[in-house]
Write a protein that holds these residues in place. Structure first.
Motif, mmCIF file in Angstrom:
data_model
loop_
_atom_site.group_PDB
_atom_site.id
_atom_site.type_symbol
_atom_site.label_atom_id
_atom_site.label_comp_id
_atom_site.label_asym_id
_atom_site.label_seq_id
_atom_site.Cartn_x
_atom_site.Cartn_y
_atom_site.Cartn_z
ATOM 1 N N ASN A 81 3.855 8.389 -7.633
ATOM 2 C CA ASN A 81 3.716 7.129 -8.374
ATOM 3 C C ASN A 81 4.516 7.149 -9.671
ATOM 4 O O ASN A 81 5.120 6.141 -10.069
ATOM 5 C CB ASN A 81 2.243 6.863 -8.684
ATOM 6 C CG ASN A 81 1.442 6.508 -7.449
ATOM 7 O OD1 ASN A 81 1.974 5.939 -6.499
ATOM 8 N ND2 ASN A 81 0.162 6.860 -7.441
ATOM 9 N N LEU A 84 8.138 6.571 -8.781
ATOM 10 C CA LEU A 84 8.379 5.166 -8.449
ATOM 11 C C LEU A 84 8.430 4.313 -9.721
ATOM 12 O O LEU A 84 9.278 3.415 -9.848
ATOM 13 C CB LEU A 84 7.282 4.654 -7.509
ATOM 14 C CG LEU A 84 7.305 5.154 -6.070
ATOM 15 C CD1 LEU A 84 6.145 4.543 -5.288
ATOM 16 C CD2 LEU A 84 8.630 4.806 -5.392
ATOM 17 N N ASN A 88 11.603 2.259 -11.115
ATOM 18 C CA ASN A 88 11.519 0.830 -11.440
ATOM 19 C C ASN A 88 12.073 0.553 -12.834
ATOM 20 O O ASN A 88 12.822 -0.410 -13.050
ATOM 21 C CB ASN A 88 10.063 0.378 -11.342
ATOM 22 C CG ASN A 88 9.935 -1.134 -11.368
ATOM 23 O OD1 ASN A 88 10.905 -1.862 -11.230
ATOM 24 N ND2 ASN A 88 8.718 -1.613 -11.551
#
Length: 363
Positions: A81, A84, A88
């Motif tokens: 996570n 990610l 982003n």
């Protein structure tokens, strides 16, 4: 160093979260397994396997092994996570570097580390978008200014050149016609000079380079002098001006010369656009904290769509920019700028019966 420390803290936080989550999950798994072992009948083979597992390994080592496996699983999920989220943010920064602004802001998942970075990127994106919009508006405004000024300056200049050419080429019948050409060229040059002066004054006000000569004076006397100054023009158009005040003497602390410029423009516009009404009213009212002057004339209604634009530079309700139907388009913009330097304001209302400009100045 600060960013590295923030990321390190984030990784340590994920480590603690993983330990806590793995401990909780392992405890629940062993509790459920024990509950199922004693409550649900199992086959002899499964009972034998579980019994040997407890005997050979022991409860505590089994708990540690299970907790370690759960810890590795949770930590990998947190890191996934994290990666990610970082990806982003990286994509958003790349889009900003290419001049693209994502419509959806980055989610701020925490108050430190990448969360602070995401919040700062969102703020930077909004600021950059606002600056780009302001720059585009400035470029558009500059282009409009150049276009309008070029048109307004070219019209009288063309006339001046034309009449001077006729004089230069001796293309006139007699001295009377020569004087007529000379007078027209002189009038056009005066108009040209006024427009240049208006542009210069507007630039000084816009850049806040205009110095105010602040002093105490009676604003009623100023408006009386100004009304007398316009008497020849009023008489020519068969008009009258009336001055009404709540007091005989109202002292104000301001620059009389600059305020004279404001009211000259308002009265001049009232004469120009209120000829059908034949009367102009100056209403002066002294309030507790301000002084209000209203310039009222009877004439055609100002279009509702034009009212918010009246005080923009070079804006004219009559869009053909003919010199016979309007001035330079800078008068009201200059008036607004002067009043803002005095911490005052100006507004306008118009209907089918009358048009009222309201000037409010601090006491």
């Amino acid at each position: 160093m600060r960013r590295q420390f923030s990321i390190f803290n984030t990784l340590v936080k994920y480590l603690i979260y993983s330990l806590f989550s793995s401990f909780t999950l392992t405890f629940l798994l062993l509790y459920v397994a024990r509950y199922l072992y004693f409550r649900i009948p199992l086959s002899p083979e499964i009972n034998y396997f579980i019994a040997n597992l407890y005997i050979d390994i022991g409860v505590f080592p089994l708990f540690i092994v299970t907790m370690f496996c759960a810890f590795i699983l949770f930590y990998l999920l947190y890191l996934y996570n994290f990666s990610l989220y970082f990806q982003n943010i990286n994509q958003s920064v790349q889009q900003l570097s290419e001049g693209h602004f994502p419509e959806i802001p980055l989610p701020v998942k925490s108050r430190n580390g990448l969360g602070l970075l995401a919040r700062n990127i969102n703020m930077m994106k909004d600021k950059l978008a606002s600056l780009i919009q302001e720059e585009r508006r400035a470029i558009t405004s500059k282009n409009e200014l150049v276009t309008n000024v070029s048109h307004d300056l070219r019209t009288p200049l063309t006339s001046i050149i034309g009449y001077l050419r006729l004089i230069e080429e001796d293309n006139y019948k007699d001295e009377v016609e020569l004087r007529y050409y000379t007078n027209i060229a002189f009038e056009k040059s005066q108009r040209l000079n006024k427009m240049v002066n208006d542009l210069f004054e507007y630039t000084k006000i816009h850049n806040q380079d205009l110095e105010l000569n602040i002093q105490n004076f009676n604003i009623i006397e100023l408006l009386q002098q100004l009304s007398a100054q316009f008497y020849p023009e009023l008489r020519k158009d068969d008009m009258e001006i009336f001055l009404n005040s709540t007091s005989e003497k109202i002292i104000i602390n301001a620059d009389p010369e600059k305020l004279m410029r404001v009211f000259e423009n308002l009265i001049s516009n009232a004469i120009k656009y209120g000829k059908n009404g034949q009367t102009i009213h100056l209403l002066i009212e002294e309030l507790d904290f301000s002084i209000v002057v209203k310039v009222k004339n009877v004439g055609e209604k100002i279009p509702t769509a034009a009212i918010p634009l009246l005080f923009n530079r070079l804006y004219r309700v009559e869009q053909s920019r003919s010199e016979t139907t309007g001035g330079s388009g800078l008068g009201l913009a200059i008036a607004k700028g002067i009043l803002e330097l005095h911490r005052g304001n100006i507004s306008v209302s118009s209907n089918e019966k009358e048009t009222i400009f309201v000037v409010e100045l601090p006491k």
